[in-house]
Design an enzyme around this catalytic site. Sequence first.
Site, short mmCIF file in Angstrom:
data_model
loop_
_atom_site.label_atom_id
_atom_site.label_comp_id
_atom_site.label_asym_id
_atom_site.label_seq_id
_atom_site.Cartn_x
_atom_site.Cartn_y
_atom_site.Cartn_z
N ILE A 84 0.84 -1.19 0.00
CA ILE A 84 0.00 0.00 0.00
C ILE A 84 0.88 1.24 0.00
O ILE A 84 1.68 1.46 0.91
CB ILE A 84 -0.94 0.02 1.22
N LYS A 85 0.72 2.04 -1.06
CA LYS A 85 1.52 3.25 -1.22
C LYS A 85 0.77 4.44 -0.64
O LYS A 85 -0.37 4.72 -1.03
CB LYS A 85 1.83 3.46 -2.70
N LEU A 86 1.41 5.14 0.29
CA LEU A 86 0.78 6.23 1.04
C LEU A 86 1.63 7.49 0.96
O LEU A 86 2.86 7.41 0.90
CB LEU A 86 0.62 5.84 2.51
#
Length: 219
Positions: A84-86
């Site tokens: 998950i890219k945040l």
Amino acid sequence: MELFIDTANLKEIEDASSWGYIKGVTTNPSLIAKEGLTQEEVINRIVDLIDGPISAEVTCDDNVDLMLKQAHKLYETNKKNIVIKLPINEAGLKVCHQLSKEHIPTNLTLCFSANQALLAMESGATYVSPFLGRLDDIGENSFQLIQEIVTIKRNYQYKTKIICASIRNPQHVKTSALLGADIATVPYKILLKLKQHHLTDSGLATFEKDALKTEQLSK
């Protein structure tokens, strides 16, 4: 240092997957928009091409509840590969902390300072992505940033892996490796340039010429 490919183009990923040394994929909303597909469609195809981490970015970047909901949906598409890219902002760091407690891998992106990287590491990020090219664009020393982040990681034995992003040229890749970054995520056209050297080309041409001579002598 591992090499990832930074693209959402399926043809590029399919080609790169055949090389044997591409270990993962990073995407972002801008890259996916170029392909004319939804993020879900792109990710579902990528997982069939690359057996490694695939960064999929949340698109709601200021609401913790919505970010968590989207993150869980993305992760459920393929638990084996999805990261998950945040964004590195207040909401992104909160979501990162929560996901780390759930053992869901994260990639904190748009990192432009050592302090931001420190916060990502303290929040339990699996990866942090400092951007080289964008810093170069405003006249700042991107290599100094990588050195600072590598030093912080080593000083305190953080497990967060450093992904050098916004790679613009082969020099970015080489220096990232020399400075001790864990990963460089590289556009397809730059990956092709890593293989090239004019002496290799001229040497191969000479070998081919001499091989023909040898074949003629053996007849």
